[in-house]
Design an enzyme around this catalytic site. Sequence first.
Site, mmCIF file in Angstrom:
data_model
loop_
_atom_site.group_PDB
_atom_site.id
_atom_site.type_symbol
_atom_site.label_atom_id
_atom_site.label_comp_id
_atom_site.label_asym_id
_atom_site.label_seq_id
_atom_site.Cartn_x
_atom_site.Cartn_y
_atom_site.Cartn_z
ATOM 1 N N ASP A 36 0.854 -1.187 0.000
ATOM 2 C CA ASP A 36 0.000 0.000 0.000
ATOM 3 C C ASP A 36 0.888 1.235 0.000
ATOM 4 O O ASP A 36 1.885 1.285 0.729
ATOM 5 C CB ASP A 36 -0.882 -0.034 1.255
ATOM 6 N N ASN B 115 -0.720 4.598 -0.186
ATOM 7 C CA ASN B 115 -1.449 5.809 0.207
ATOM 8 C C ASN B 115 -2.206 5.656 1.515
ATOM 9 O O ASN B 115 -3.051 6.488 1.867
ATOM 10 C CB ASN B 115 -2.405 6.244 -0.912
ATOM 11 N N ASP C 55 -4.524 3.657 2.533
ATOM 12 C CA ASP C 55 -5.947 3.271 2.610
ATOM 13 C C ASP C 55 -6.122 1.801 3.004
ATOM 14 O O ASP C 55 -7.244 1.311 3.078
ATOM 15 C CB ASP C 55 -6.671 3.583 1.291
ATOM 16 N N ASP D 7 -1.582 -1.384 -3.893
ATOM 17 C CA ASP D 7 -1.955 -0.643 -5.102
ATOM 18 C C ASP D 7 -0.853 -0.749 -6.163
ATOM 19 O O ASP D 7 0.224 -1.298 -5.904
ATOM 20 C CB ASP D 7 -2.273 0.823 -4.756
ATOM 21 N N ASP E 160 -4.632 -11.298 -15.364
ATOM 22 C CA ASP E 160 -5.575 -12.365 -15.064
ATOM 23 C C ASP E 160 -6.788 -12.177 -15.974
ATOM 24 O O ASP E 160 -7.444 -11.131 -15.934
ATOM 25 C CB ASP E 160 -5.986 -12.268 -13.582
ATOM 26 N N ASP F 22 -8.405 -17.626 -15.895
ATOM 27 C CA ASP F 22 -9.178 -18.123 -14.763
ATOM 28 C C ASP F 22 -10.150 -19.233 -15.190
ATOM 29 O O ASP F 22 -10.867 -19.076 -16.186
ATOM 30 C CB ASP F 22 -9.958 -16.942 -14.168
ATOM 31 N N GLU G 285 -5.807 -21.722 -15.713
ATOM 32 C CA GLU G 285 -6.163 -22.383 -14.457
ATOM 33 C C GLU G 285 -7.251 -23.394 -14.804
ATOM 34 O O GLU G 285 -8.316 -23.015 -15.302
ATOM 35 C CB GLU G 285 -6.683 -21.389 -13.415
ATOM 36 N N HIS H 295 -3.261 -17.526 -4.394
ATOM 37 C CA HIS H 295 -4.185 -16.795 -3.532
ATOM 38 C C HIS H 295 -5.382 -17.634 -3.097
ATOM 39 O O HIS H 295 -6.241 -17.139 -2.377
ATOM 40 C CB HIS H 295 -4.668 -15.552 -4.276
ATOM 41 N N ASP H 296 -5.472 -18.879 -3.559
ATOM 42 C CA ASP H 296 -6.585 -19.756 -3.187
ATOM 43 C C ASP H 296 -6.166 -20.880 -2.243
ATOM 44 O O ASP H 296 -7.013 -21.668 -1.815
ATOM 45 C CB ASP H 296 -7.179 -20.433 -4.439
HETATM 46 O O1 TEU Z 1 -10.462 -20.214 -8.750
HETATM 47 C C1 TEU Z 1 -11.136 -21.321 -9.251
HETATM 48 C C2 TEU Z 1 -11.520 -22.312 -8.283
HETATM 49 O O2 TEU Z 1 -11.967 -23.368 -8.647
HETATM 50 C C3 TEU Z 1 -11.428 -21.970 -6.875
HETATM 51 O O3 TEU Z 1 -12.709 -21.674 -6.482
HETATM 52 C C4 TEU Z 1 -10.915 -23.085 -6.091
HETATM 53 O O4 TEU Z 1 -11.680 -24.230 -6.290
HETATM 54 C C5 TEU Z 1 -11.042 -22.685 -4.684
HETATM 55 O O5 TEU Z 1 -10.644 -21.360 -4.566
HETATM 56 C C6 TEU Z 1 -10.157 -23.502 -3.839
HETATM 57 O O6 TEU Z 1 -10.344 -22.993 -2.565
HETATM 58 C C7 TEU Z 1 -10.424 -19.062 -9.530
HETATM 59 C C8 TEU Z 1 -9.707 -17.976 -8.777
HETATM 60 O O7 TEU Z 1 -8.378 -18.345 -8.585
HETATM 61 C C9 TEU Z 1 -10.451 -17.716 -7.508
HETATM 62 O O8 TEU Z 1 -9.799 -16.788 -6.699
HETATM 63 C C10 TEU Z 1 -11.815 -17.224 -7.883
HETATM 64 O O9 TEU Z 1 -12.595 -17.066 -6.730
HETATM 65 C C11 TEU Z 1 -12.526 -18.164 -8.831
HETATM 66 O O10 TEU Z 1 -11.699 -18.613 -9.892
HETATM 67 C C12 TEU Z 1 -13.687 -17.461 -9.479
HETATM 68 O O11 TEU Z 1 -13.234 -16.499 -10.384
HETATM 69 CA CA CA Z 2 -3.571 1.848 -1.372
#
Ligand code: TEU
Ligand code: CA
Length: 585
Positions: free
Chosen positions: A20, A22, A24, A28, A97, A198, A251, A320-321
């Site tokens: 970050d 700024n 908030d 960013d 993405d 995605d 993905e 991130h998942d």
């Molecule tokens: O993730 C696809 C997906 O299948 C995920 O939902 C996965 O099964 C789950 O996160 C596992 O915990 C992609 C993106 O990476 C995710 O962040 C999005 O929420 C999703 O697509 C919808 O766009």
């Molecule tokens: Ca920010």
Amino acid sequence: MGAWWQDRVAYQIYPRSFQDTNGDGFGDLPGIIARLDDLQALGVGILWLSPVYRSPDADNGYDISDYRDINPKFGTLEDMDRLFAEAARRDIRVIMDLVVNHTSDEHAWFQQSRDPHSPYRDYYIWRPAKPDGSPPNNWTGFFMGSAWTLDEASGEYYLHLFDKKQPDLNYHNPKVIEEVKAIMRFWLDRGASGFRCDVINVLYKATLDDGEKRLAVQGVEHYKSQPGTHAILRELRRDVLDHYDCFTVGETVMVNLAEAKELCDPERRELDMVFYFDHLEVDRRVSRFVPKRFRADRLLKVYAKWQQGLFWNALYLENHDQPRIVSHYGDDGVWRERSAKLLATLLLTLRGTPFIYQGQEIGMTNFDFQGMDELRDVESFNIDRLLQSKRVPRRLRWRWIRKSSRDNARTPMQWSDAPGAGFTTGKPWIGINGNYHRLNYETQRGDETSVLHFYRRMIALRAGSETLKYGAFAPLFANRRVMAYTRTLNDERLTVLLNFSGTPARAPAEGEVVVSNAGTATYAGRLAPWEAVVLRRPVRHTEPGEPQDQAHGPALPVNAAPEGDGRQAAAPAQPSAKATGEGKP
Ligand code: TEU
Ligand code: CA
């Protein structure tokens, strides 16, 4: 030498949690620009940005309301142009993405689509209720519950495989495909070098028939990896991607090897590589739902299958998942540093393009949250609600969610031990892990023995080793705790030995030590707790009794590429390997 996207190491940025500038509380684009020198020092050559487009953020940007503008939380289009330019100055390519299975329900297309007479009606998948008023079919979504929501205004249900704020686009409509092409050109023309696509293997819904009864995502057989999706991918490649110097990584959810082969076989000209999930599920059954014991030999089996089965792999241990890998397959207690280094060794010695997720390079751990009120992820809330409706007690729900929640990977990047962890001077959008005082980038930057420096050295080692980049993979041996594999190119063989446990283990192998995360200088057939070792030796051409030589002769099929596409691994081995030995755990 391969293509640039095979040669480089990639790094995933989850913008809202990165830096970050700024105050908030949201990371960013100027924050990413400010950290480019650090990323360059790490040795990465590709950045993948999770979505930065305009979005109401029901799913943190994976619900896009305008594909051609930047989320004001993150900055402006001008900031994005500056990021492309500043990255290029450092020879870093940026991929975006591409989230086009669905849009936000706040996208102008969907807003108009709610009117049955609108030309946009057919951009989405609308169906009337069954005679009894129930949804058009029995499909359930990835975030639990029915995949259909009734829109009162238009009197029909719309399909959404994810949250109800993420309506699925209708790929039977050629106009939708043209829109996607235009969006892709928009970003490629501005400076993007490709896309992470995605959930790309579920675009095309072949039918809307009821699905077979399943525990989760009922209906998937009607839309996973359908011929219609393959056709769309080839069309996007032919009409858009082939006209740029770029690559794609798809993905691909619930994908199996046969499907993945079709999606990223170089000759089919669809995707360049895919993110699959098998390797993260060796300790789970039915996707993430039922835990089972981790075994190193299970993991090696998965890698043997995918490494040898695909021409080129997209390699990752975190995104991130997913929970943080050191909390998942490593030990985030006493062996945190050493096990983080072992996992770095794994990621950077497999064949494919490695993707490092922000924070992985310093060995960040799962969150330390105490309850649901600290979470932000829509998926965790949906799961909690579902479990609650099944009368699962709160303690059990929390135990399960704490382990698997996507928010584990989404806590802010721990840059320093300053208040706000150097991430923000304000109130962060999601809590910072309390361990940032001792686990942060700044501290590790000044410490040669840190996880960060280990990543740097492993990336440099890979960059200088054709064998690590392009050598053939072969499994060597494995048991519950240890796995071993080799990478071979021409007359060089690297042997990788990994001890996934806190006790010493026997693992016979020979060679000069190129890497040890435990300070081993001469290898004597025994691994210390959580030790990772890479050994080098010349290939003797007949070595009876070595499993890899039976499975994989000198003519290495995984190394072969079709003529003339410039992806062959032809160059002779040029090891620049210097020892990356470490003194302490
Ligand atoms: O993730 C696809 C997906 O299948 C995920 O939902 C996965 O099964 C789950 O996160 C596992 O915990 C992609 C993106 O990476 C995710 O962040 C999005 O929420 C999703 O697509 C919808 O766009
Ligand atoms: Ca920010």
